[in-house]
Design a protein around this motif. Structure first.
Motif, mmCIF file in Angstrom:
data_model
loop_
_atom_site.group_PDB
_atom_site.id
_atom_site.type_symbol
_atom_site.label_atom_id
_atom_site.label_comp_id
_atom_site.label_asym_id
_atom_site.label_seq_id
_atom_site.Cartn_x
_atom_site.Cartn_y
_atom_site.Cartn_z
ATOM 1 N N LEU A 43 0.960 -1.008 0.241
ATOM 2 C CA LEU A 43 -0.140 0.254 0.046
ATOM 3 C C LEU A 43 0.880 1.590 -0.664
ATOM 4 C CD1 LEU A 43 -3.161 1.202 0.205
ATOM 5 C CD2 LEU A 43 -2.416 1.148 2.577
ATOM 6 N N LEU A 44 1.450 1.275 0.708
ATOM 7 C CA LEU A 44 2.913 3.124 0.813
ATOM 8 C C LEU A 44 3.198 2.657 -0.031
ATOM 9 C CD1 LEU A 44 4.209 2.289 4.195
ATOM 10 C CD2 LEU A 44 2.763 3.758 3.384
ATOM 11 N N LYS A 45 3.725 1.732 -0.714
ATOM 12 C CA LYS A 45 4.258 1.484 -2.495
ATOM 13 C C LYS A 45 3.460 2.407 -3.676
ATOM 14 C CE LYS A 45 6.063 -1.133 -5.958
ATOM 15 N NZ LYS A 45 5.599 -0.141 -7.263
ATOM 16 N N GLU A 46 2.428 1.336 -3.499
ATOM 17 C CA GLU A 46 1.107 2.345 -4.084
ATOM 18 C C GLU A 46 0.688 3.885 -4.196
ATOM 19 O OE1 GLU A 46 0.627 0.613 -7.558
ATOM 20 O OE2 GLU A 46 1.721 -0.740 -6.347
ATOM 21 N N VAL A 47 0.655 4.406 -2.500
ATOM 22 C CA VAL A 47 0.651 5.932 -2.103
ATOM 23 C C VAL A 47 1.926 6.539 -2.747
ATOM 24 C CG1 VAL A 47 0.367 7.335 -0.573
ATOM 25 C CG2 VAL A 47 -0.846 5.058 -0.254
ATOM 26 N N HIS A 48 3.484 5.962 -3.048
ATOM 27 C CA HIS A 48 4.759 6.242 -3.259
ATOM 28 C C HIS A 48 4.378 6.296 -5.331
ATOM 29 C CE1 HIS A 48 7.950 6.492 -5.003
ATOM 30 N NE2 HIS A 48 8.815 7.135 -4.225
ATOM 31 N N ASP A 49 3.841 5.342 -5.494
ATOM 32 C CA ASP A 49 3.482 5.653 -7.213
ATOM 33 C C ASP A 49 2.900 6.870 -7.541
ATOM 34 O OD1 ASP A 49 5.490 3.590 -7.327
ATOM 35 O OD2 ASP A 49 4.293 2.279 -7.836
ATOM 36 N N VAL A 53 5.549 8.547 -8.485
ATOM 37 C CA VAL A 53 5.581 8.562 -9.952
ATOM 38 C C VAL A 53 5.039 8.928 -10.504
ATOM 39 C CG1 VAL A 53 6.397 6.697 -10.930
ATOM 40 C CG2 VAL A 53 7.159 6.483 -8.785
ATOM 41 N N MET A 54 3.144 9.515 -9.992
ATOM 42 C CA MET A 54 2.243 9.750 -10.641
ATOM 43 C C MET A 54 1.880 8.711 -11.815
ATOM 44 S SD MET A 54 2.507 12.972 -9.551
ATOM 45 C CE MET A 54 2.192 14.711 -10.635
ATOM 46 N N GLU A 59 -4.112 2.122 -12.374
ATOM 47 C CA GLU A 59 -2.769 1.553 -12.602
ATOM 48 C C GLU A 59 -2.320 1.086 -10.751
ATOM 49 O OE1 GLU A 59 1.547 0.808 -14.084
ATOM 50 O OE2 GLU A 59 0.590 2.355 -15.070
ATOM 51 N N SER A 60 -2.509 1.971 -9.922
ATOM 52 C CA SER A 60 -1.937 1.170 -8.641
ATOM 53 C C SER A 60 -3.677 0.644 -8.513
ATOM 54 C CB SER A 60 -2.401 2.746 -8.087
ATOM 55 O OG SER A 60 -0.827 3.443 -8.201
#
Length: 79
Positions: A43-49, A53-54, A59-60
């Protein structure tokens, strides 16, 4: 370079990594905590993305669905 190949492997990693990580963490912290850790990291990785990363939101969302599938398969693999 075909970017579609990279995205396909990226999606597969969302399924494979939880299957590998959950049995390893289960021995140390228990199944519920292992699944929670894997979910929170994903979840944190997807929030970062999304924020940094925009990446598109859809996609997330698909990546999180693949994370959940990987977590469920990881639970099945530990039993």
């Amino acid at each position: 370079m075909d970017l579609q190949i990279i995205f396909q492997w990226h999606k597969v990693l969302h399924i494979i990594l939880p299957i590998i990580i959950i049995p390893i963490l289960k021995k140390r912290v228990g199944l519920l905590r292992a699944c929670s850790i894997v979910f929170m990291v994903g979840l944190l990785k997807e929030v970062h993305d999304i924020v940094i990363v925009m990446d598109p939101l859809w996609e997330s969302a698909v990546d999180m669905i693949f994370d959940l599938i990987g977590i469920l398969l990881g639970i099945i693999a530990t039993k």
